[in-house]
Write a protein that holds these residues in place. Sequence first.
Motif, PDB file in Angstrom:
ATOM      1  N   THR A   1       0.799  -1.225   0.000  1.00 39.02           N
ATOM      2  CA  THR A   1       0.000   0.000   0.000  1.00 39.02           C
ATOM      3  C   THR A   1       0.835   1.282   0.000  1.00 39.02           C
ATOM      4  O   THR A   1       0.291   2.358  -0.210  1.00 39.02           O
ATOM      5  CB  THR A   1      -0.961   0.042   1.209  1.00 39.02           C
ATOM      6  N   CYS A   2       2.139   1.171   0.228  1.00 40.57           N
ATOM      7  CA  CYS A   2       3.002   2.361   0.177  1.00 40.57           C
ATOM      8  C   CYS A   2       3.218   2.751  -1.296  1.00 40.57           C
ATOM      9  O   CYS A   2       2.810   2.040  -2.206  1.00 40.57           O
ATOM     10  CB  CYS A   2       4.342   2.090   0.860  1.00 40.57           C
ATOM     11  N   ARG A   3       3.868   3.879  -1.518  1.00 44.98           N
ATOM     12  CA  ARG A   3       4.081   4.350  -2.897  1.00 44.98           C
ATOM     13  C   ARG A   3       4.875   3.345  -3.730  1.00 44.98           C
ATOM     14  O   ARG A   3       4.526   3.079  -4.875  1.00 44.98           O
ATOM     15  CB  ARG A   3       4.798   5.699  -2.899  1.00 44.98           C
ATOM     16  N   LEU A   4       5.940   2.792  -3.138  1.00 42.76           N
ATOM     17  CA  LEU A   4       6.734   1.816  -3.893  1.00 42.76           C
ATOM     18  C   LEU A   4       5.907   0.574  -4.190  1.00 42.76           C
ATOM     19  O   LEU A   4       5.954   0.044  -5.303  1.00 42.76           O
ATOM     20  CB  LEU A   4       8.001   1.445  -3.119  1.00 42.76           C
ATOM     21  N   GLY A   5       5.155   0.117  -3.231  1.00 41.10           N
ATOM     22  CA  GLY A   5       4.323  -1.068  -3.436  1.00 41.10           C
ATOM     23  C   GLY A   5       3.262  -0.865  -4.495  1.00 41.10           C
ATOM     24  O   GLY A   5       3.016  -1.749  -5.328  1.00 41.10           O
ATOM     25  N   ARG A   6       2.640   0.303  -4.495  1.00 42.97           N
ATOM     26  CA  ARG A   6       1.626   0.594  -5.523  1.00 42.97           C
ATOM     27  C   ARG A   6       2.279   0.667  -6.904  1.00 42.97           C
ATOM     28  O   ARG A   6       1.720   0.175  -7.876  1.00 42.97           O
ATOM     29  CB  ARG A   6       0.871   1.880  -5.186  1.00 42.97           C
ATOM     30  N   TRP A   7       3.471   1.264  -6.969  1.00 44.58           N
ATOM     31  CA  TRP A   7       4.206   1.318  -8.244  1.00 44.58           C
ATOM     32  C   TRP A   7       4.552  -0.095  -8.694  1.00 44.58           C
ATOM     33  O   TRP A   7       4.362  -0.455  -9.850  1.00 44.58           O
ATOM     34  CB  TRP A   7       5.486   2.153  -8.076  1.00 44.58           C
ATOM     35  N   TYR A   8       5.063  -0.904  -7.776  1.00 47.03           N
ATOM     36  CA  TYR A   8       5.488  -2.260  -8.084  1.00 47.03           C
ATOM     37  C   TYR A   8       4.336  -3.105  -8.634  1.00 47.03           C
ATOM     38  O   TYR A   8       4.515  -3.878  -9.568  1.00 47.03           O
ATOM     39  CB  TYR A   8       6.062  -2.909  -6.813  1.00 47.03           C
ATOM     40  N   LEU A   9       3.167  -2.934  -8.065  1.00 46.23           N
ATOM     41  CA  LEU A   9       2.014  -3.747  -8.453  1.00 46.23           C
ATOM     42  C   LEU A   9       1.241  -3.196  -9.650  1.00 46.23           C
ATOM     43  O   LEU A   9       0.376  -3.889 -10.193  1.00 46.23           O
ATOM     44  CB  LEU A   9       1.061  -3.888  -7.262  1.00 46.23           C
TER      45      LEU A   9
ATOM     46  N   THR B   1       3.900  -1.074 -14.654  1.00 45.26           N
ATOM     47  CA  THR B   1       5.215  -1.426 -14.113  1.00 45.26           C
ATOM     48  C   THR B   1       5.501  -2.898 -14.345  1.00 45.26           C
ATOM     49  O   THR B   1       6.609  -3.271 -14.747  1.00 45.26           O
ATOM     50  CB  THR B   1       5.275  -1.104 -12.606  1.00 45.26           C
ATOM     51  N   GLN B   2       4.510  -3.729 -14.093  1.00 45.34           N
ATOM     52  CA  GLN B   2       4.676  -5.164 -14.312  1.00 45.34           C
ATOM     53  C   GLN B   2       4.992  -5.457 -15.781  1.00 45.34           C
ATOM     54  O   GLN B   2       5.851  -6.292 -16.073  1.00 45.34           O
ATOM     55  CB  GLN B   2       3.413  -5.916 -13.874  1.00 45.34           C
ATOM     56  N   ALA B   3       4.319  -4.748 -16.682  1.00 43.97           N
ATOM     57  CA  ALA B   3       4.554  -4.958 -18.109  1.00 43.97           C
ATOM     58  C   ALA B   3       5.965  -4.526 -18.498  1.00 43.97           C
ATOM     59  O   ALA B   3       6.628  -5.182 -19.311  1.00 43.97           O
ATOM     60  CB  ALA B   3       3.519  -4.190 -18.934  1.00 43.97           C
ATOM     61  N   ARG B   4       6.428  -3.434 -17.917  1.00 51.52           N
ATOM     62  CA  ARG B   4       7.747  -2.906 -18.293  1.00 51.52           C
ATOM     63  C   ARG B   4       8.900  -3.682 -17.668  1.00 51.52           C
ATOM     64  O   ARG B   4       9.921  -3.926 -18.308  1.00 51.52           O
ATOM     65  CB  ARG B   4       7.840  -1.445 -17.892  1.00 51.52           C
ATOM     66  N   TYR B   5       8.772  -4.061 -16.400  1.00 48.79           N
ATOM     67  CA  TYR B   5       9.892  -4.659 -15.676  1.00 48.79           C
ATOM     68  C   TYR B   5       9.680  -6.112 -15.256  1.00 48.79           C
ATOM     69  O   TYR B   5      10.575  -6.718 -14.664  1.00 48.79           O
ATOM     70  CB  TYR B   5      10.176  -3.855 -14.400  1.00 48.79           C
ATOM     71  N   GLY B   6       8.527  -6.655 -15.536  1.00 53.95           N
ATOM     72  CA  GLY B   6       8.182  -7.982 -15.030  1.00 53.95           C
ATOM     73  C   GLY B   6       9.184  -9.074 -15.328  1.00 53.95           C
ATOM     74  O   GLY B   6       9.347 -10.002 -14.541  1.00 53.95           O
ATOM     75  N   ASP B   7       9.894  -8.985 -16.433  1.00 53.44           N
ATOM     76  CA  ASP B   7      10.880 -10.005 -16.805  1.00 53.44           C
ATOM     77  C   ASP B   7      12.278  -9.702 -16.263  1.00 53.44           C
ATOM     78  O   ASP B   7      13.190 -10.506 -16.430  1.00 53.44           O
ATOM     79  CB  ASP B   7      10.950 -10.144 -18.326  1.00 53.44           C
ATOM     80  N   ASN B   8      12.440  -8.569 -15.615  1.00 52.24           N
ATOM     81  CA  ASN B   8      13.741  -8.146 -15.100  1.00 52.24           C
ATOM     82  C   ASN B   8      14.015  -8.837 -13.762  1.00 52.24           C
ATOM     83  O   ASN B   8      13.204  -8.764 -12.837  1.00 52.24           O
ATOM     84  CB  ASN B   8      13.756  -6.624 -14.943  1.00 52.24           C
TER      85      ASN B   8
END
Length: 94
Positions: A20-28, A32-39
């Motif tokens: 629920t924090c800013r990083l967590g919302r960005w991560y989920l 973001t998942q589409a851009r970095y999901g394979d990284n």
Amino acid sequence: MVYQRLFKQDENLNLSTHTTCRLGRWYLAPETQARYGDNRDFQQLNEPHRIVHETAHKALHAAQEKNWSQVLLEINDMESASLDVSALLDNLSH
């Protein structure tokens, strides 16, 4: 925020979670998942981030009990996990 609460001996135990924090919302976020999901660095980010929040929460609870040695242990673990998060985010930015 955790340090401020500990220093002021604030009794407020409410903290955001790793989702629920800013990083967590960005991560989920789907983008973001589409851009970095394979990284690989991105894939490893969730666990140390979860640990940061979990240990921060434990530190606040230990402070309420005036268990200062436990507070220090939790803060140490929080800082270690935070460094891992920072390193992974740094890798993502390159």
